[in-house]
Design an enzyme around this catalytic site. Sequence first.
Site, mmCIF file in Angstrom:
data_model
loop_
_atom_site.group_PDB
_atom_site.id
_atom_site.type_symbol
_atom_site.label_atom_id
_atom_site.label_comp_id
_atom_site.label_asym_id
_atom_site.label_seq_id
_atom_site.Cartn_x
_atom_site.Cartn_y
_atom_site.Cartn_z
ATOM 1 N N LYS A 134 92.322 -24.575 100.478
ATOM 2 C CA LYS A 134 91.753 -25.753 99.794
ATOM 3 C C LYS A 134 92.165 -27.000 100.560
ATOM 4 O O LYS A 134 93.326 -27.113 100.975
ATOM 5 C CB LYS A 134 92.276 -25.790 98.351
ATOM 6 N N SER A 155 88.360 -27.934 90.109
ATOM 7 C CA SER A 155 88.118 -28.587 91.375
ATOM 8 C C SER A 155 88.119 -27.639 92.582
ATOM 9 O O SER A 155 87.624 -28.010 93.637
ATOM 10 C CB SER A 155 89.196 -29.646 91.616
ATOM 11 N N SER A 191 91.736 -26.076 87.308
ATOM 12 C CA SER A 191 91.008 -26.087 88.588
ATOM 13 C C SER A 191 91.085 -24.806 89.407
ATOM 14 O O SER A 191 90.395 -24.690 90.424
ATOM 15 C CB SER A 191 91.512 -27.238 89.458
#
Lengths: 100, 492
Positions: free
Chosen positions: B78, B159, B183
């Site tokens: 990420k 997210s 998330s």
Amino acid sequence: MSESNNTVTVETVKKIARLSRLHVEEDRLTHLADEMNGILAWIEQLGEVDVEGVEPMTSAVEMPAPMRADVITDGGVRDKVLANAPKTEAGYFVVPRSVE
Amino acid sequence: MTDLTALTLEAALAGLKARDFSSVEITKAHIDACMEGADLNAFITTDFDNALEAAKASDAKLAKGEGGALEGAPIGIKDLFCTENVKTTAGSKILGAFKPPYESTVTANMKADGMVMLGKLNLDEFAMGSSNETSAFGSVVNPWKPNGENDVELVPGGSSGGSAAVVAANMCLAATATDTGGSIRQPASFTGTVGIKPTYGRCSRWGIVAFASSLDQAGPITRTVKDSAIMLQSMAGYDPKDSTSINKDLPDFSAACERSIKGLRIGIPKEYTMDGMPGEIDDLWQQGIAWLKDAGAQIVPVSLPHTKYALPAYYIVAPAECSSNLARYDGMRYGVRVDGEDLNDTYELTRAAGFGKEVRRRIMIGTYVLSAGYYDAYYLQAQKVRTRIAEDFTNAWETCDALLTPTAPSAAFPIGRPVNDPVTMYLNDIFTVTANLAGLPGISVPAALDKDGLPLGLQIIGRALDEETVFAAGAALEKAAGFTAKPKKWWV
């Protein structure tokens, strides 16, 4: 909570934007005030919770803050620190004048 | 030859160790898959050349019978984790071409274990969002499509939308993610993948771009529960550079996946439902109860009475921490600078240009609730409610060992769905945010497809530091659900 639902005025948004160091266009102020009032109205329900004698939770881990010896463990990497700066000169950050 | 991208991480690691295929081979297969899947917009930065170099180095180690727990496995990161000399954006424009001169502890652990990093994955800006639509680099497209509606593009959740998408689409064997209010778990639910947020403090936050420091926690997104255990084992561990890092030995997470759940007491919190929630989600929850019962668990009704206050409390605590954390983006030391008339003007123009709408909104709310005259009414009240929420769990643990809940109140929804007010989007995290506020581990396991053919997840929440029970119950759910569906490869 003691505040009523429409506490955020255009003036409040200006003040908060200033504190947040965010430039806001004049024509956005009313919309932002409405939006903030909407979110805060939803948050108001927290006032229903009985928190008499309840300690605020400030950490998600139950442990004392760890201490370490006061010794230098890192540093001496000036060029690395400066490498991502928008403006540098002679090993320094260059920033706008802040004292007139 | 077998499709190397369809392997689980566990199988890939076994194959690498047995020299059934090389790291270069499996890395190349994944690079091809990533290039084919470019339309999913899951990567912000790819790093294929370095990945191939790392794969070669892994092959050299594997040839000598050496190598770490992730040796040679191609994995995505990420883009919230700082990676040395590889552009790190946090999904924002404000960081510009920022190349960290250091490596986050989590990715350093994984590199020490032999991970091959394929690149940096798209996310909501500063991890603030539930749909990946707030990214400055565009939305990630969910690999899943509703039955018969090939023109519809769905969000992957957020997210960690890029992380979930690449794992669902077989572009990476696994991915790192972070979870501040859901998330990891909500995108896992939206993409038919597994995601675990460990106990707060298990993974070091050092080198992860901060959103809300008392809630942020890293974890993996993978295709199986066992794969999540393997990933977490590498990612987690004590780090003196994070003062909230837990200084305790890690249990064997993989072994925990094999544990029987016979006699385990599973609590069913009656408050985990929402008006307008599809009946299918409730049905799936009932199905999950039946599965765990069949596996020998004892089902216990429990009450977490402050659940409805979790999201409003979160939307004070998280923006408050965000407003102070993001104060560092001032255009002076890194990132983009927009010159103004004077210093304050420069700050204001830089931040208005660099931050997107949702980030600006949260900074403003956070600044407001922390400002003089409102601190006690909002921030202090929210911290006290947070204590109440944590107490709810402590009380529940008297009669049960873990909780079973739905992960999210809906399946994936279309990109660009009109959202009348921000609160509607915030409701995505209604079942996940409690674990962040209380610092507890939670896993989402894919359990079924809904009537439109979209995946839905179930969540297990456990006691602090008891990921083992979470893995055991998660593995039991996974076994019972037998979820093997994959999205059709429309992007190829």
